[in-house]
Scaffold this motif. Sequence first.
Motif, PDB file in Angstrom:
ATOM      1  N   LEU A 208      -8.391  -5.289  -2.256  1.00 29.27           N
ATOM      2  CA  LEU A 208      -8.682  -6.684  -1.929  1.00 29.27           C
ATOM      3  C   LEU A 208      -7.438  -7.423  -1.465  1.00 29.27           C
ATOM      4  O   LEU A 208      -7.484  -8.201  -0.501  1.00 29.27           O
ATOM      5  N   ALA A 209      -6.325  -7.200  -2.144  1.00 33.14           N
ATOM      6  CA  ALA A 209      -5.088  -7.866  -1.736  1.00 33.14           C
ATOM      7  C   ALA A 209      -4.637  -7.390  -0.367  1.00 33.14           C
ATOM      8  O   ALA A 209      -4.195  -8.184   0.472  1.00 33.14           O
ATOM      9  N   GLY A 210      -4.763  -6.089  -0.119  1.00 33.59           N
ATOM     10  CA  GLY A 210      -4.367  -5.549   1.175  1.00 33.59           C
ATOM     11  C   GLY A 210      -5.191  -6.110   2.319  1.00 33.59           C
ATOM     12  O   GLY A 210      -4.671  -6.340   3.416  1.00 33.59           O
ATOM     13  N   MET A 211      -6.473  -6.356   2.069  1.00 33.90           N
ATOM     14  CA  MET A 211      -7.341  -6.917   3.110  1.00 33.90           C
ATOM     15  C   MET A 211      -6.953  -8.351   3.465  1.00 33.90           C
ATOM     16  O   MET A 211      -7.246  -8.827   4.565  1.00 33.90           O
ATOM     17  N   GLU A 212      -6.307  -9.032   2.535  1.00 33.20           N
ATOM     18  CA  GLU A 212      -5.896 -10.414   2.770  1.00 33.20           C
ATOM     19  C   GLU A 212      -4.555 -10.496   3.510  1.00 33.20           C
ATOM     20  O   GLU A 212      -4.190 -11.546   4.034  1.00 33.20           O
ATOM     21  N   MET A 213      -3.808  -9.401   3.536  1.00 30.31           N
ATOM     22  CA  MET A 213      -2.472  -9.416   4.116  1.00 30.31           C
ATOM     23  C   MET A 213      -2.525  -9.111   5.609  1.00 30.31           C
ATOM     24  O   MET A 213      -3.287  -8.251   6.051  1.00 30.31           O
ATOM     25  N   THR A 214      -1.729  -9.819   6.382  1.00 31.27           N
ATOM     26  CA  THR A 214      -1.731  -9.628   7.830  1.00 31.27           C
ATOM     27  C   THR A 214      -0.797  -8.505   8.266  1.00 31.27           C
ATOM     28  O   THR A 214      -0.993  -7.913   9.324  1.00 31.27           O
ATOM     29  N   SER A 215       0.207  -8.205   7.470  1.00 33.23           N
ATOM     30  CA  SER A 215       1.165  -7.157   7.815  1.00 33.23           C
ATOM     31  C   SER A 215       0.789  -5.849   7.123  1.00 33.23           C
ATOM     32  O   SER A 215       0.767  -5.773   5.892  1.00 33.23           O
ATOM     33  N   VAL A 216       0.505  -4.821   7.919  1.00 36.60           N
ATOM     34  CA  VAL A 216       0.191  -3.514   7.354  1.00 36.60           C
ATOM     35  C   VAL A 216       1.386  -2.967   6.590  1.00 36.60           C
ATOM     36  O   VAL A 216       1.249  -2.375   5.514  1.00 36.60           O
ATOM     37  N   THR A 217       2.597  -3.166   7.124  1.00 35.41           N
ATOM     38  CA  THR A 217       3.799  -2.671   6.460  1.00 35.41           C
ATOM     39  C   THR A 217       3.952  -3.285   5.072  1.00 35.41           C
ATOM     40  O   THR A 217       4.241  -2.589   4.091  1.00 35.41           O
TER      41      THR A 217
END
Length: 254
Positions: A208-217
């Motif tokens: 869920l947190a990763g889906m909210e982040m714009t930077s893949v890195t």
Amino acid sequence: MGISVRYEGAVAVVSIHRPEALNALNRELIDQLDACISEIESRKEVKCVILHGSKNFAAGADIAQMADCDPEGAKAFAFSPVYNRMVQLPVPTIAAMEGYALGGGLELALACDLRICGESAKLGFPEIGLGIMPGAGGTIRAPRLIGGAKAMEMIFTGSSLSAADAERIGLVNRVVSDGDVLTAAMEMAMKIAKKSRAALEVAKHSILAGMEMTSVTEAVAMEAENWSGMFATYDQKEGMHAFLEKRKPSFADR
């Protein structure tokens, strides 16, 4: 009439029961759901949650309660805060959908992590025909799940999807026979419940947190921190040693 929760081992089953209105959601039911979420949060042994409505998942919100609302009254009627709490439950959640899952009912299903529906289910956002739009996460969660164009088509036309079409576009994970929806959800939940709650919590948070982040890195760096942190847990040691010793792990109950 009401929303209740029962427990089968490490699985919490939340049931919507307002059959005379096709399980249409009103303020009373949403407040009851809020209370069920609080109860589930307090039970650390729960590893998976099923949300189910018999015959119909939920045929939208109760229009009679909203028809004469002004903007401030509509805000007070909003279901979003409770739906957000469903999303924020630390363990996996499954919507088991029979019959109609429309409007606020579909938005409730979208607040769950996984969705299983019966072959005769109908899913859609009919709000545009009432002079409004989805207001409990539909315009936000649907595009993230199925893409902007498909979500716009559903919302702009107000048309319902069949179970097969919903599965084809990724709106639901699985379609089963109408009479097997809750059984299929329970089978999936029981499979999940055999896993480490600590690992389930961190995995869900990371997704869920990763889906909210714009930077893949940055998202991958966050994932690596979450992953490495699990090597301080009992369940990591138990899981890996059980694998090496060719036995089933005995994860901590908490």
